[in-house]
Design a protein around this motif. Sequence first.
Motif, PDB file in Angstrom:
ATOM      1  N   GLY A   1      -7.635  -3.760  -2.759  1.00  0.00           N
ATOM      2  CA  GLY A   1      -6.958  -4.836  -3.491  1.00  0.00           C
ATOM      3  C   GLY A   1      -7.729  -6.144  -3.562  1.00  0.00           C
ATOM      4  O   GLY A   1      -8.038  -6.633  -4.665  1.00  0.00           O
TER       5      GLY A   1
ATOM      6  N   GLY B   1       0.818  -1.200   0.000  1.00  0.00           N
ATOM      7  CA  GLY B   1       0.000   0.000   0.000  1.00  0.00           C
ATOM      8  C   GLY B   1       0.857   1.257   0.000  1.00  0.00           C
ATOM      9  O   GLY B   1       0.409   2.334  -0.407  1.00  0.00           O
TER      10      GLY B   1
ATOM     11  N   ASP C   1      -6.601   0.887  -3.874  1.00  0.00           N
ATOM     12  CA  ASP C   1      -7.488   1.410  -2.822  1.00  0.00           C
ATOM     13  C   ASP C   1      -8.312   2.596  -3.316  1.00  0.00           C
ATOM     14  O   ASP C   1      -9.489   2.727  -2.991  1.00  0.00           O
TER      15      ASP C   1
ATOM     16  N   GLY D   1       1.630  -6.606   0.330  1.00  0.00           N
ATOM     17  CA  GLY D   1       0.202  -6.934   0.245  1.00  0.00           C
ATOM     18  C   GLY D   1      -0.277  -7.269  -1.159  1.00  0.00           C
ATOM     19  O   GLY D   1      -1.056  -8.206  -1.351  1.00  0.00           O
TER      20      GLY D   1
ATOM     21  N   ASP E   1      -9.431  -7.641  -6.981  1.00  0.00           N
ATOM     22  CA  ASP E   1      -8.890  -8.931  -7.415  1.00  0.00           C
ATOM     23  C   ASP E   1     -10.049  -9.908  -7.699  1.00  0.00           C
ATOM     24  O   ASP E   1     -10.117 -10.547  -8.756  1.00  0.00           O
TER      25      ASP E   1
END
Length: 356
Positions: free
Chosen positions: A199, A156, A186, A289, A203
Motif C-alpha cells: 500500500g 489488509g 500487496d 490501513g 501510494d
Amino acid sequence: MDYFHRMQTRMMQLKDKDGLIILSLETSCDETSAAILKNGREILSNIISSQIDLHKVYGGVVPEIASRKHVEMINHVIEDALHKANVSLQAVDAIAVTYGPGLVGALLIGVSLAKALAFALDIPLIGVHHIEGHISANYIAHPTLQPPFISLIVSGGHTQIIHVKDYGVYQLIGQSRDDAAGEAYDKIARTLGLGYPGGPVIDQMAQKGDPFRYNFPRVNLKDCPYDFSFSGLKTAVVNFLHNLQQKGEEFCVEDICASFQQAVVDVLVNKTIRSIKHTGASQLVLAGGVASNTALRKEMALACEENDVLLYFPPPILCTDNGAMIGCAGYYRLKQGRISTLRLNAVPYEPLVQIP
Ligand code: KG4
Ligand code: ZN
C-alpha cells in the motif's frame, strides 16, 4: 463469588469512573501493540512494535513467525506502555484485547496474556472485535465524533461498509466478496517487485504516474450495489504485467500503480457515497490501513463535499493496527456492560456482531 460475578459488580462501579484507565493489547497480525487510555478517548501511550522487516523477505506475513515474535515482544511492549503513560499495573482498571478476527496463533498471545493479567489483577477483561477497534480509532482522533455514521473499513483483511447506528450497534451494508482492498495492493506490489506491504509504496509511486493511462476494471456486482470484488482487478493487472513482460515491452511502473489505484479508489468512493445516500447518513468515517491512502482521502473528501457529508479519518498511526483503538472500543463495551469471561478465546473469522 467467582471471577465473572465479581467483575460484574466491579463494572458497575467503573462505568462512570472519571479517570478510568484501560490497558489494551493488539496482536492479531504483524504488530505487537499495547496502549494506555484514559476515559476511553485520551491516549496516555500507544506502543507499536512492527514485525514488517521480519516478514518482508517472504513477501507477506508468515503466521508462525508472527506468533513467535508476539511472545518475544508482548511483555516489553506492555512495560513500555505503562512506563510512557506513567501508570502502574495496579492502577489499571480494565484490560481490553483483540480476540478476532486475525491469525489465530497471533491472537492467542494477546488473549492469553490479557486473561492472565485480568485474573491476577482481579479486574474486568474486555474482548474486542478488530474491526470495531479500527472504527473506534476515529473516536480518539476526533473527540467530538459521535454515531450515527457510515464507516468504510479498508484494511489488509477487510473491505466493508458498516452503518454505525450507535456505540456498538452495527449494520453491515456491504463487503468484499473476495479480496480486501489492501490484499490487492500487496499482491500488485509483489508482482511489480516493490516489496511488502504494498500500500504505502504504491501510494507513493502513483503520485508520479498517470491514473488514466491504463483502464483497469471497476467491478459492479449485479443486485449487490454495496458489495465489492477486487480479485478481478488484481488478476487483470497481474495478467497485463505478465503480457508486457512476455512480449519484452517496456512499461511505466508509476502509471501502472496510478491506474490500479484509480480503479480501487473509484469503486470505494462510488459505493460508499451510494450507501450514504441510501441510508441518509450525514457523516462518513474511514478506517483501516488503506484509509492512509492519499488518493482515497482526497477523492473521498471531494465526493463528501459535493454531497454535504462530514468526512473523518484517523492519522496514519491510528489507521494501522494499534492498541489504542482496541482500548477505545473496549471502553464503550465496558460502558455497555459487555465484559468477557475468562473463557474468551481467539477467533480467526467472525463478523462484527450486529445488534439491531
Ligand atoms: O489495518 P491494517 O494495518 O492491518 C489489517 O488489519 O489488515 O492494514 C494493512 C493494509 C496492508 O494491505 C497495506 O498495504 C495497506 O493496509 N496500506 C495501504 C496504505 N498504507 C497501508 N494501502 C494503500 N495506501 C496506503 N497508504
Ligand atoms: Zn487491522
